[in-house]
Design an enzyme around this catalytic site. Structure first.
Site, mmCIF file in Angstrom:
data_model
loop_
_atom_site.group_PDB
_atom_site.id
_atom_site.type_symbol
_atom_site.label_atom_id
_atom_site.label_comp_id
_atom_site.label_asym_id
_atom_site.label_seq_id
_atom_site.Cartn_x
_atom_site.Cartn_y
_atom_site.Cartn_z
ATOM 1 N N SER A 118 0.819 -1.208 0.000
ATOM 2 C CA SER A 118 0.000 0.000 0.000
ATOM 3 C C SER A 118 0.851 1.256 0.000
ATOM 4 C CB SER A 118 -0.910 0.004 1.235
ATOM 5 O OG SER A 118 -1.564 1.253 1.368
ATOM 6 N N TYR A 140 -1.398 5.849 -4.244
ATOM 7 C CA TYR A 140 -2.388 6.910 -4.169
ATOM 8 C C TYR A 140 -1.690 8.142 -4.729
ATOM 9 C CZ TYR A 140 -5.040 4.033 -0.848
ATOM 10 O OH TYR A 140 -5.753 3.032 -0.251
ATOM 11 N N THR A 166 -4.634 3.093 -7.639
ATOM 12 C CA THR A 166 -5.965 3.118 -7.039
ATOM 13 C C THR A 166 -6.661 4.418 -7.397
ATOM 14 O OG1 THR A 166 -5.433 1.633 -5.222
ATOM 15 C CG2 THR A 166 -7.230 3.162 -4.861
ATOM 16 N N LYS A 265 -6.958 -0.024 -10.221
ATOM 17 C CA LYS A 265 -7.756 -0.662 -9.174
ATOM 18 C C LYS A 265 -8.865 0.292 -8.722
ATOM 19 C CE LYS A 265 -7.290 -2.465 -4.436
ATOM 20 N NZ LYS A 265 -8.169 -1.486 -3.761
ATOM 21 N N HIS A 289 -13.108 -0.984 -2.889
ATOM 22 C CA HIS A 289 -12.212 -0.586 -1.795
ATOM 23 C C HIS A 289 -12.580 -1.295 -0.487
ATOM 24 C CE1 HIS A 289 -9.022 2.584 -1.451
ATOM 25 N NE2 HIS A 289 -9.114 2.241 -0.189
#
Length: 428
Positions: A118, A140, A166, A265, A289
């Protein structure tokens, strides 16, 4: 196949299914940390929807099929994995387990499955990829072009080959459960947080204080090219820039700069999936999510068939709500090339470290193997919609085919004549 049995120690041995890790983690973790991992948003409608969608499909096995040589290995983006599931990206994993991101990535590498690191992780991405080469990175995006380029260059220099972008978080979801449980990012020091730690001494000593003594105060390490804010701070404003202005032009910028595999994603619509393919994505992950963004949104499982039908042989993956081998079998039967599982492995890491994650992977892999044998299939390519039937309507006892997308209707006799693996036969 990797022998994870011998690496399983402590309480993980008592876990018979992924759900058992959740109950153990709830006892082990402070309320605020467990609530962050387990919660959704607002009324948790999508959190529940992600599970209930699987129950609306029933399996239809074939018998007297020689399944003695079955294999669940799959090839994805040119690499062969031992099983059709991986570990989804989860932020702040190092708060719930000591060196959580490295634990998850190392277990995934040992089991030959992918793990997605992540962008909200607390361990530098360079340390994670060094410990577990082959790990994917989930970003992100920062809010401006220069910072996007700098982050991409850092990820590339570290040796990541697969970037997962994402795209379902232009603003943060309304995570009321975090407020009720006393969680914020960064964490706000106070009596409630201190009491939460003192009443969970195994976590306090084994995760938080151990991290402080050996690695210092954790920071948000991978949101930008530079180091972010500390996780424990009196300032509760998270050091992330706004993303609500990001659009497909920013994706084009990324595609032109990133030369490796690029995956989007957070896709739930056919239109977005088609746009992703047209603009150069190498694959999409259908996801809501984990029910943590827009409450009331559809489960990815419900829209998966129409996205697969629209994209054909293009790699379509899925996450959100997967807890059992039968869930994986159903997703693959509806056309997913691969799936990702999140929360259960976070719980396994918290309870049993790397051995716990390996045990969780083994449990799920054994379920998939057993389910394939009982269904009468020998490979993931043989899984198709012919093996599924939707839940019957409670009013008339017949299949609710009339209200389903065409891709999800029960097959006609003509359909049953086609090769069983047609919907999922391509490899990347």
């Amino acid at each position: 196949m990797l022998d994870t049995e011998s690496q399983t120690k402590g309480p993980s041995k008592r876990m018979l299914a992924l759900k058992d890790f959740e109950a153990a983690a709830k006892r082990h973790l402070p309320r605020s940390i467990f609530g962050y991992v387990s919660g959704g948003v607002e009324d948790n409608q999508s959190l529940r929807e992600n599970r209930s969608a699987f129950a609306e499909h029933h399996l239809l096995p074939r018998v007297l099929v020689d399944v003695s040589q079955r294999s669940q290995a799959v090839t994805l983006f040119g690499r062969k994995y031992d099983t059709p599931f991986g570990i989804a990206p989860m932020g702040l994993s190092a708060l719930s387990a000591y060196r959580g991101d490295i634990v998850l990535a190392s277990a995934a590498r040992a089991a030959n499955v992918p793990m997605i690191l992540s962008g909200s992780s607390l361990i530098p991405l360079e340390d994670v990829i060094a410990a577990a080469p082959g790990t994917w990175f989930q970003a992100y995006l920062p809010g401006d072009a220069k910072r996007i380029d700098a982050l991409l260059d850092r990820v590339d220099a570290a040796g990541f080959e697969t970037l997962v972008l994402t795209v379902d978080i232009p603003v943060y979801g309304n995570r009321e459960n975090n407020i009720r449980n006393g969680f914020s990012t960064p964490l706000r020091p106070g009596l409630r947080l201190a009491w939460d730690g003192l009443t969970h001494p195994r976590w306090l000593l084994g995760t938080f204080l151990r991290t402080l003594m050996q690695h210092g105060m954790p920071h948000f390490e991978n949101s930008f090219a530079e180091r972010g804010a500390p996780v424990l701070s009196a300032n509760v404003l998270r050091d992330f820039s706004n993303r609500d202005h990001l659009n497909w032009r920013h994706f084009d910028q990324i595609r032109s700069r990133w030369k490796g595999t690029l995956i989007i994603k957070g896709v739930l619509s056919v239109a977005d999936a088609l746009t992703a393919r047209e603009r150069g994505a190498d694959g999409v992950i259908v996801s809501n999510h984990g029910g943590r963004q827009l409450d009331g949104v559809l489960s990815p499982l419900r829209v998966l068939p129409e996205i697969v039908e629209a994209l054909g042989r293009f790699p379509v993956m899925m996450d959100s709500g997967i807890r059992r081998g039968t869930d994986i079998v159903k997703a693959l039967s509806l056309g997913a090339r691969f799936v990702f599982v999140g929360r259960p492995f976070a719980y396994a890491a918290a309870v049993g470290g790397q051995g716990g994650v390996l045990h969780g992977i083994r449990l799920l892999r054994e379920e998939v193997d057993r389910d394939m044998a009982l269904l009468g299939v020998r490979s993931c390519e043989e899984l198709s919609r012919d093996l599924l039937r939707p839940t019957a309507s409670p009013s008339d006892g017949e299949y609710s085919a009339s209200v389903l997308p065409a891709a999800m209707k029960p097959p006609t006799p003509a359909d049953s004549m086609r090769p069983r693996g047609l919907a999922n036969s391509a490899t990347a």
